[in-house]
Design a protein around this motif. Structure first.
Motif, PDB file in Angstrom:
ATOM      1  N   UNK A 159       0.836  -1.194   0.000  1.00  0.00           N
ATOM      2  CA  UNK A 159       0.000   0.000   0.000  1.00  0.00           C
ATOM      3  C   UNK A 159       0.868   1.241   0.000  1.00  0.00           C
ATOM      4  N   UNK A 160       0.447   2.238  -0.735  1.00  0.00           N
ATOM      5  CA  UNK A 160       1.051   3.558  -0.645  1.00  0.00           C
ATOM      6  C   UNK A 160       0.135   4.425   0.188  1.00  0.00           C
ATOM      7  N   UNK A 161       0.713   5.208   1.080  1.00  0.00           N
ATOM      8  CA  UNK A 161      -0.080   6.124   1.889  1.00  0.00           C
ATOM      9  C   UNK A 161       0.150   7.547   1.421  1.00  0.00           C
ATOM     10  N   UNK A 162      -0.942   8.262   1.304  1.00  0.00           N
ATOM     11  CA  UNK A 162      -0.924   9.658   0.886  1.00  0.00           C
ATOM     12  C   UNK A 162      -1.512  10.495   2.014  1.00  0.00           C
ATOM     13  N   UNK A 163      -0.905  11.633   2.261  1.00  0.00           N
ATOM     14  CA  UNK A 163      -1.453  12.611   3.187  1.00  0.00           C
ATOM     15  C   UNK A 163      -1.685  13.880   2.381  1.00  0.00           C
ATOM     16  N   UNK A 164      -2.926  14.312   2.325  1.00  0.00           N
ATOM     17  CA  UNK A 164      -3.286  15.474   1.500  1.00  0.00           C
ATOM     18  C   UNK A 164      -2.719  15.335   0.093  1.00  0.00           C
ATOM     19  N   UNK A 165      -2.802  14.114  -0.419  1.00  0.00           N
ATOM     20  CA  UNK A 165      -2.381  13.720  -1.771  1.00  0.00           C
ATOM     21  C   UNK A 165      -0.866  13.742  -1.997  1.00  0.00           C
ATOM     22  N   UNK A 166      -0.086  13.826  -0.937  1.00  0.00           N
ATOM     23  CA  UNK A 166       1.378  13.703  -1.047  1.00  0.00           C
ATOM     24  C   UNK A 166       1.758  12.285  -0.619  1.00  0.00           C
ATOM     25  N   UNK A 167       2.448  11.552  -1.492  1.00  0.00           N
ATOM     26  CA  UNK A 167       2.857  10.168  -1.227  1.00  0.00           C
ATOM     27  C   UNK A 167       3.999  10.190  -0.217  1.00  0.00           C
ATOM     28  N   UNK A 168       3.718   9.719   1.009  1.00  0.00           N
ATOM     29  CA  UNK A 168       4.710   9.849   2.068  1.00  0.00           C
ATOM     30  C   UNK A 168       5.095   8.546   2.744  1.00  0.00           C
ATOM     31  N   UNK A 169       4.425   7.439   2.423  1.00  0.00           N
ATOM     32  CA  UNK A 169       4.731   6.192   3.123  1.00  0.00           C
ATOM     33  C   UNK A 169       4.338   4.979   2.301  1.00  0.00           C
ATOM     34  N   UNK A 170       4.971   3.859   2.641  1.00  0.00           N
ATOM     35  CA  UNK A 170       4.675   2.552   2.066  1.00  0.00           C
ATOM     36  C   UNK A 170       4.340   1.628   3.228  1.00  0.00           C
ATOM     37  N   UNK A 171       3.311   0.808   3.037  1.00  0.00           N
ATOM     38  CA  UNK A 171       2.996  -0.244   4.004  1.00  0.00           C
ATOM     39  C   UNK A 171       3.161  -1.562   3.274  1.00  0.00           C
ATOM     40  N   UNK A 172       4.057  -2.393   3.777  1.00  0.00           N
ATOM     41  CA  UNK A 172       4.324  -3.694   3.166  1.00  0.00           C
ATOM     42  C   UNK A 172       4.501  -4.708   4.289  1.00  0.00           C
ATOM     43  N   UNK A 173       3.791  -5.813   4.196  1.00  0.00           N
ATOM     44  CA  UNK A 173       3.875  -6.872   5.203  1.00  0.00           C
ATOM     45  C   UNK A 173       3.670  -6.302   6.609  1.00  0.00           C
ATOM     46  N   UNK A 174       2.670  -5.451   6.744  1.00  0.00           N
ATOM     47  CA  UNK A 174       2.335  -4.818   8.024  1.00  0.00           C
ATOM     48  C   UNK A 174       3.518  -4.094   8.663  1.00  0.00           C
ATOM     49  N   UNK A 175       4.300  -3.449   7.815  1.00  0.00           N
ATOM     50  CA  UNK A 175       5.387  -2.581   8.272  1.00  0.00           C
ATOM     51  C   UNK A 175       5.233  -1.249   7.564  1.00  0.00           C
ATOM     52  N   UNK A 176       5.342  -0.167   8.328  1.00  0.00           N
ATOM     53  CA  UNK A 176       5.260   1.181   7.783  1.00  0.00           C
ATOM     54  C   UNK A 176       6.662   1.682   7.468  1.00  0.00           C
ATOM     55  N   UNK A 177       6.837   2.204   6.260  1.00  0.00           N
ATOM     56  CA  UNK A 177       8.086   2.820   5.826  1.00  0.00           C
ATOM     57  C   UNK A 177       7.771   4.260   5.432  1.00  0.00           C
ATOM     58  N   UNK A 178       8.525   5.207   5.979  1.00  0.00           N
ATOM     59  CA  UNK A 178       8.286   6.628   5.732  1.00  0.00           C
ATOM     60  C   UNK A 178       9.327   7.212   4.797  1.00  0.00           C
ATOM     61  N   UNK A 179       8.908   8.166   3.994  1.00  0.00           N
ATOM     62  CA  UNK A 179       9.789   8.814   3.013  1.00  0.00           C
ATOM     63  C   UNK A 179      10.935   9.517   3.722  1.00  0.00           C
ATOM     64  N   UNK A 180      12.119   9.326   3.191  1.00  0.00           N
ATOM     65  CA  UNK A 180      13.320   9.981   3.715  1.00  0.00           C
ATOM     66  C   UNK A 180      13.990  10.750   2.585  1.00  0.00           C
ATOM     67  N   UNK A 181      14.651  11.824   2.961  1.00  0.00           N
ATOM     68  CA  UNK A 181      15.435  12.604   2.014  1.00  0.00           C
ATOM     69  C   UNK A 181      16.663  13.134   2.745  1.00  0.00           C
TER      70      UNK A 181
ATOM     71  N   UNK B 121       7.818  13.625   9.724  1.00  0.00           N
ATOM     72  CA  UNK B 121       9.092  13.692   8.989  1.00  0.00           C
ATOM     73  C   UNK B 121       8.918  13.172   7.570  1.00  0.00           C
ATOM     74  N   UNK B 122       8.200  12.042   7.425  1.00  0.00           N
ATOM     75  CA  UNK B 122       7.960  11.488   6.098  1.00  0.00           C
ATOM     76  C   UNK B 122       7.085  12.385   5.247  1.00  0.00           C
ATOM     77  N   UNK B 123       6.058  12.961   5.854  1.00  0.00           N
ATOM     78  CA  UNK B 123       5.160  13.858   5.131  1.00  0.00           C
ATOM     79  C   UNK B 123       5.913  15.104   4.672  1.00  0.00           C
ATOM     80  N   UNK B 124       6.740  15.661   5.535  1.00  0.00           N
ATOM     81  CA  UNK B 124       7.518  16.844   5.150  1.00  0.00           C
ATOM     82  C   UNK B 124       8.472  16.535   4.000  1.00  0.00           C
ATOM     83  N   UNK B 125       9.065  15.333   3.996  1.00  0.00           N
ATOM     84  CA  UNK B 125       9.931  14.931   2.886  1.00  0.00           C
ATOM     85  C   UNK B 125       9.118  14.841   1.592  1.00  0.00           C
ATOM     86  N   UNK B 126       7.894  14.322   1.687  1.00  0.00           N
ATOM     87  CA  UNK B 126       7.028  14.232   0.504  1.00  0.00           C
ATOM     88  C   UNK B 126       6.676  15.621  -0.016  1.00  0.00           C
TER      89      UNK B 126
END
Length: 115
Positions: A30-52, A100-105
């Motif tokens: 799954x890709x997660x969007x916050x206010x239509x900004x792609x900021x995270x991935x959910x895979x195998x019930x693990x959350x991964x946040x965007x980094x820069x 942090x992930x949302x701000x990177x997005x």
């Protein structure tokens, strides 16, 4: 399309203070969007946040793993990092990391609009 899990639904509820959260099925996860900004991935019930470059050091300092996947026998790594364990036990900590992930997005989106 992967089935929605209780974990995904829990994340959407927990992350709601950030903005409008939407989950989109992608590549078996799954890709997660916050206010239509792609900021995270959910895979195998693990959350991964965007980094820069602005926030990657915080993830690395926690010793968390980047998101990786296999393609044609090679491992590819993306600039999305899992959470420290404490973030799953405390909503405020989870939101701080998610921010942090949302701000990177948002930085990535602003950069692409300037290009």
């Amino acid at each position: 399309m992967p089935a929605r899990s209780e974990y995904l639904d829990w994340l959407i509820d927990e992350l709601a203070p950030l903005g409008t959260i939407r989950a989109k099925s992608m590549f078996g996860g799954w890709g997660l969007y916050c206010d239509e900004a792609f900021f995270a991935i959910v895979d195998a019930d693990t959350l991964y946040l965007k980094a820069d470059d602005a926030n990657r050091a915080a993830f690395v300092a926690e010793g968390v793993a980047p998101f990786s996947y296999a393609v044609r026998g090679k491992t590819q790594t993306m600039s999305y990092y899992s959470l420290p364990d404490a973030a799953l036990d405390d909503s405020a900590v989870l939101l701080a990391w998610a921010k942090l992930g949302f701000e990177a997005a948002l930085r990535a989106r602003a950069k692409s609009l300037r290009a």
